[in-house]
Design a protein around this motif. Structure first.
Motif, PDB file in Angstrom:
ATOM      1  N   VAL A 186      42.896 -67.654  26.020  1.00  0.00           N
ATOM      2  CA  VAL A 186      43.583 -68.810  26.618  1.00  0.00           C
ATOM      3  C   VAL A 186      43.264 -70.078  25.826  1.00  0.00           C
ATOM      4  O   VAL A 186      44.137 -70.917  25.581  1.00  0.00           O
ATOM      5  CB  VAL A 186      43.178 -68.957  28.099  1.00  0.00           C
ATOM      6  CG1 VAL A 186      43.740 -70.260  28.683  1.00  0.00           C
ATOM      7  CG2 VAL A 186      43.651 -67.759  28.899  1.00  0.00           C
ATOM      8  N   ARG A 187      42.005 -70.226  25.430  1.00  0.00           N
ATOM      9  CA  ARG A 187      41.593 -71.419  24.684  1.00  0.00           C
ATOM     10  C   ARG A 187      42.345 -71.512  23.340  1.00  0.00           C
ATOM     11  O   ARG A 187      42.720 -72.595  22.892  1.00  0.00           O
ATOM     12  CB  ARG A 187      40.084 -71.375  24.450  1.00  0.00           C
ATOM     13  CG  ARG A 187      39.517 -72.693  23.936  1.00  0.00           C
ATOM     14  CD  ARG A 187      38.004 -72.719  24.065  1.00  0.00           C
ATOM     15  NE  ARG A 187      37.412 -71.570  23.402  1.00  0.00           N
ATOM     16  CZ  ARG A 187      36.329 -70.922  23.857  1.00  0.00           C
ATOM     17  NH1 ARG A 187      35.759 -71.300  24.976  1.00  0.00           N
ATOM     18  NH2 ARG A 187      35.834 -69.906  23.181  1.00  0.00           N
ATOM     19  N   SER A 208      48.245 -77.981  21.434  1.00  0.00           N
ATOM     20  CA  SER A 208      47.893 -79.390  21.225  1.00  0.00           C
ATOM     21  C   SER A 208      48.288 -79.892  19.838  1.00  0.00           C
ATOM     22  O   SER A 208      48.245 -81.102  19.578  1.00  0.00           O
ATOM     23  CB  SER A 208      46.386 -79.586  21.431  1.00  0.00           C
ATOM     24  OG  SER A 208      45.649 -78.961  20.372  1.00  0.00           O
ATOM     25  N   ASP A 257      45.750 -72.833  24.094  1.00  0.00           N
ATOM     26  CA  ASP A 257      45.678 -74.266  24.394  1.00  0.00           C
ATOM     27  C   ASP A 257      45.529 -75.090  23.124  1.00  0.00           C
ATOM     28  O   ASP A 257      46.163 -76.143  22.963  1.00  0.00           O
ATOM     29  CB  ASP A 257      44.493 -74.533  25.330  1.00  0.00           C
ATOM     30  CG  ASP A 257      44.744 -74.049  26.745  1.00  0.00           C
ATOM     31  OD1 ASP A 257      45.930 -73.875  27.105  1.00  0.00           O
ATOM     32  OD2 ASP A 257      43.760 -73.823  27.475  1.00  0.00           O
ATOM     33  N   ARG A 296      53.035 -73.017  27.719  1.00  0.00           N
ATOM     34  CA  ARG A 296      52.671 -74.057  26.746  1.00  0.00           C
ATOM     35  C   ARG A 296      53.820 -74.413  25.812  1.00  0.00           C
ATOM     36  O   ARG A 296      53.639 -75.197  24.879  1.00  0.00           O
ATOM     37  CB  ARG A 296      51.461 -73.582  25.934  1.00  0.00           C
ATOM     38  CG  ARG A 296      50.205 -73.520  26.789  1.00  0.00           C
ATOM     39  CD  ARG A 296      49.191 -72.544  26.262  1.00  0.00           C
ATOM     40  NE  ARG A 296      48.020 -72.477  27.146  1.00  0.00           N
ATOM     41  CZ  ARG A 296      47.993 -71.772  28.286  1.00  0.00           C
ATOM     42  NH1 ARG A 296      49.053 -71.051  28.644  1.00  0.00           N
ATOM     43  NH2 ARG A 296      46.908 -71.784  29.059  1.00  0.00           N
TER      44      ARG A 296
END
Length: 869
Positions: free
Chosen positions: A738-739, A746, A742, A785
């Motif tokens: 998940v990180r 970004s 993310d 996302r």
């Protein structure tokens, strides 16, 4: 100035030829430009396909444009083809050759050709449809040094005729007789090739097989199949159905047909031998009749059957003619040349003869163009290529030889050739197996010095032929010389020859002379410069084939190119081949690891049971070595790079880890990618721990291509944590996955995520359900996302450690992989891209069907050598 363009594209071997003021200035085959063998499929709807690349080549050589052309000759008359309807009544319901519907579609396609020409030229140009066999005849007659000659054409089928014979005198051609379908020698060869489990284009393979067979076995059968009658006529047995499905008709005479990939039993070599013998008898029968009605001393010969060099040798030795001219591009490609010459003759512009001793009519490349092609590759020296290549050959090296204008026709005659030392039998095995990747029984030709011919070959000394220079004749090697050159001596003691004269080919003559001074052998092995592809045409083609094969050295003019030092380019870096995915052409590059151990740090921790790539490639590469590898990649894939849409970068760990792939090398890769004008996707193989904005954002800035999506490749393998972490040893938590998503979200610019999923893993009961669950998790993370998602699917590939831990776990079959792909297509959103990698990576170590067939043929070949002495 008069400019005439000749075109062939009715069936296959599409080509263009340009005649200016009665002189042929250029001719080129479309396949050499498109890199597609035979240029196009021989289908009923493909007759009007424009051989645009070949046309551009010939016009560029003359400094002309298509609009400058006065007249276009097309080597086929569509309306005559309609007479073909009804001759294959058993196939009348189909939409293919011989059927009413199929033939009408073919004719309609051909009749649209003037519109195609007008669209390409920007204005209407006069287009003349010319009889196919008359174009074949013109290509042979106007290439003949004699003003008067008998003319013979034998091929598969033209509009309706299969054979044509006539008389050429004072620049005019007169037809004396024809044979009509279904009595076709050329189509019989195509059908026998398919009967033997080969393709319709494999007549040369059947000819090579004939030397290993016993013609007596099926001699009576072929005498019934092909009957000789007076006036040069031959008749095919009415039971034979040349264009029908199956082989029930032939099996009556020859036994069961061979399925592709099946055992190549001795019977098929006997069939080839009997067919070859009967072909020679038919050819001599026709030649004797033609000689009796024309009383000519000279024969001009063309058509696909004229490429049977064994029959040609017998025709010259035993036939009634004192000299023989065979048009070097005797197949359909040569009709483009014949069409242009025929129009020039009809316009009264062919006032001089142009004997075609060597068909060097294609493009050439000057020193500046050769240097430009070699710019990415620094290992280049300028020298006397003939002197240097002679030394290389004498040392046993395999040489790529690229010089001057390209040959027209299927034979490489020293302009685009692979040369080798003929003194070792091993040379033939290496060339067939490792360079040409073809059947082991295929023989090789030789180039021999003109002055040494009679000392090495049994030739008919009272007969002359330009075919000596064109590799279109086979003769026995003198018995006392055979053991000295086993690589070019076929099982029957013969060899196909190309005689090299000092005046016609000074560089090649010098090379062989220097080789003879070193070895006492005045000949070298010569085969076409290709590997299961059309013969190379451009310097870029030559470089790519050179780097894709195991050739030792390449000469482009007087520039020598050497292979990288041993070990510099390990096998894993060479196993990736261009494939297709949703973006277009996809290519993976593999770099060495720059960590101190030269391996993936996760591999050092004894993780990832399913992966061997982490072990590196046996070495740790530094900046200099990896930059050299990038240079090698640029040269190796020169032909692919202009079409490249998706570049994938691997090393033995994570390319985003600066300790594993240094910033200097990554910067060079990004500069390389920035120059790929067709690029739309750049994938960077990584581990989740390195997918960070701090690592990715600077790469996008360096690339400077907002039109290119950058996507790290996350090796998830499966969403099942037990299988992923416990069984595979891939210590990747859900949180770390998940990180990574993310972090990627970004970043600013064009980014996406690619995820590897492995199908059929140990511990997975249902591969379909596991793949769907894993893919849906990735889709959910990407959609939340706003990230594009691509899924790379691979069947389980056990590593050395994996085999020890799961010794009996099978690899998922391609059909099962297809079922997974179907399920994913139904379960996922349409914008999720799916790529099934089966043969594009080193993970696939199982031999292909082609490898298996060649291995079986090699074993059979060795057995036949022993059986036949």
């Amino acid at each position: 100035m008069s400019v005439i363009l000749g075109i062939n594209s009715a069936y296959h071997e599409s080509a263009a030829a340009l005649v200016v003021d009665g002189h042929c200035v250029a001719a080129c085959e479309e396949e050499r430009c498109s890199r597609v063998k035979h240029a196009k499929p021989a289908t009923v709807q493909a007759g009007a396909l424009w051989p645009g690349a070949a046309v551009e080549v010939v016009l560029r050589h003359a400094g002309l444009r298509l609009a400058d052309v006065d007249e276009v000759g097309y080597s086929f008359v569509p309306a005559r083809r309609l007479q073909n309807i009804g001759l294959d009544a058993r196939d009348a319901a189909s939409d293919s050759w011989g059927s009413a519907a199929g033939e009408r579609r073919f004719v309609e396609a051909l009749q649209s050709f003037p519109e195609v020409v007008a669209r390409e030229a920007g204005r209407a140009l006069p287009v003349r449809f010319l009889p196919h066999h008359l174009c074949h005849a013109a290509s042979a007659y106007y290439a003949c040094p004699e003003r008067e000659a008998a003319v013979l054409v034998i091929d598969g089928i033209a509009e309706i005729d299969t054979t044509w014979w006539g008389h050429g005198h004072d620049g005019r051609l007169q037809r004396l007789g024809t044979a009509r379908y279904p009595h076709s020698l050329g189509l019989l060869w195509e059908r026998i090739a398919r009967f033997c489990g080969l393709s319709e284009y494999d007549a040369a393979k059947v000819m090579g097989m004939a030397a290993f067979g016993d013609a007596r076995v099926f001699r009576a059968g072929f005498a019934e199949l092909l009957t000789l009658v007076p006036d040069g006529i031959f008749l095919l047995a009415p039971e034979i159905w040349l264009r029908g499905p199956g082989f029930a008709d032939l099996e009556t005479w020859l036994g069961p047909a061979r399925q592709p990939g099946g055992e190549l039993a001795p019977r098929f070599f006997d069939i080839a031998a009997s067919l070859q013998e009967r072909t020679e008898q038919v050819l001599l029968h026709l030649a004797r009749h033609l000689h009796s009605v024309t009383a000519c001393k000279h024969l001009a010969y063309a058509g696909g059957v004229a490429l049977n060099c064994v029959a040609n040798g017998r025709l010259l030795a035993e036939g009634p003619f004192e000299s023989l001219t065979i048009q070097p591009a005797a197949n359909d490609a040569g009709t483009a040349l014949g069409a242009a010459w025929l129009l020039a003759a009809q316009r009264g512009e062919l006032t001089h003869w142009q004997p075609l001793r060597l068909p060097l009519l294609g493009p050439s490349y000057g020193p500046a163009e050769l240097r430009a092609a070699l710019e990415p590759y620094p290992a280049v020296r300028e020298l006397d290529a003939a002197e240097d290549a002679a030394a290389a050959l004498a040392a046993g090296q395999l040489v790529g030889w690229f010089r001057g204008r390209m040959e027209l026709g299927p034979r490489a005659l020293g302009a685009r050739s692979i040369l080798a030392d003929p003194r070792s039998l091993e040379t033939r095995s290496v060339l067939n197996h490792k360079i040409k990747h073809r059947e082991p029984f295929r023989p090789f030709a030789c180039c021999i010095l003109e002055e040494a011919l009679e000392a090495w070959f049994e030739i008919p000394v009272q007969r002359s032929s330009s075919a000596y220079q064109q590799m279109l004749l086979v003769f026995p090697v003198r018995h006392e010389q055979r053991a000295r050159v086993p690589a070019v001596v076929h099982l029957d003691g013969t060899c196909r020859i190309q005689v090299v004269s000092r005046t016609l080919q000074p560089a090649l003559h010098k090379l062989i002379t220097r080789f003879a001074e070193r070895t006492g052998v005045p000949l070298v092995l010569n085969t076409s410069f290709n590997d299961s592809e059309p013969i190379v045409q451009t310097p870029e083609d030559a470089l790519e084939t050179f780097f894709a094969t195991q050739l030792d050295v390449l000469y482009l003019g007087n520039l020598r190119v050497d292979r990288p030092p041993a070990g510099a380019i390990p096998p894993v870096a060479q196993r990736f081949a261009p494939v297709r995915d949703a973006s277009g052409t996809r290519l993976a590059l593999v770099f060495g690891n720059q960590s101190p151990q030269g391996v993936c740090p996760y591999y050092v921790k004894d993780e990832c049971w399913h992966c061997d790539i982490g072990a590196g490639e046996g070495q740790a590469l530094d900046n200099r070595a990896n930059l050299a590898r990038l240079t090698w990649f640029r040269a190796r894939y020169q032909r692919t790079l202009p079409q490249l849409a998706h570049l994938v970068v691997y090393n033995s760990g994570s390319v985003l880890n600066k300790k594993e792939l240094s910033p200097e090398v990554m910067a060079a890769i990004l500069r390389f990618a920035r120059g790929l004008t067709g690029l739309r996707r750049l994938s960077l193989d990584s581990r989740e721990g390195f997918i960070r904005r701090a690592a990715l954002q600077p790469l996008a800035d360096q690339l400077g291509r907002p039109d290119v999506r950058i996507q790290p490749i996350l090796g998830l393998e499966t969403a099942d944590p037990h299988v992923r972490i416990e069984l595979l040893g891939k210590r990747m938590s859900e949180r770390s996955v998940v990180r990574a998503f993310d972090a990627l979200a970004s970043c600013k610019g064009s980014f996406g995520m690619a995820v590897n999923l492995v199908l059929g893993l140990p511990g997975v009961a249902d591969p379909v359900a596991d793949a769907v669950a894993s893919a849906r998790w990735m889709q959910e993370l990407a959609q939340e996302r706003g990230l594009p998602l691509a899924l790379n699917l691979h069947p389980y590939y056990p590593s050395a450690r994996g085999r020890s831990r799961f010794p009996t776990h099978p690899r998922l079959a391609p059909t099962a992989c297809g079922a997974v792909l179907d399920a994913l297509t139904a379960a996922l959103c349409p914008d999720v891209e799916l790529f099934l990698g089966l043969h594009d990576e080193d993970h696939d170590t199982e031999p292909t069907e082609r490898d298996r067939e060649l291995a079986e043929l090699s074993a059979r070949y060795e057995a036949l050598l022993k059986e036949r002495g």
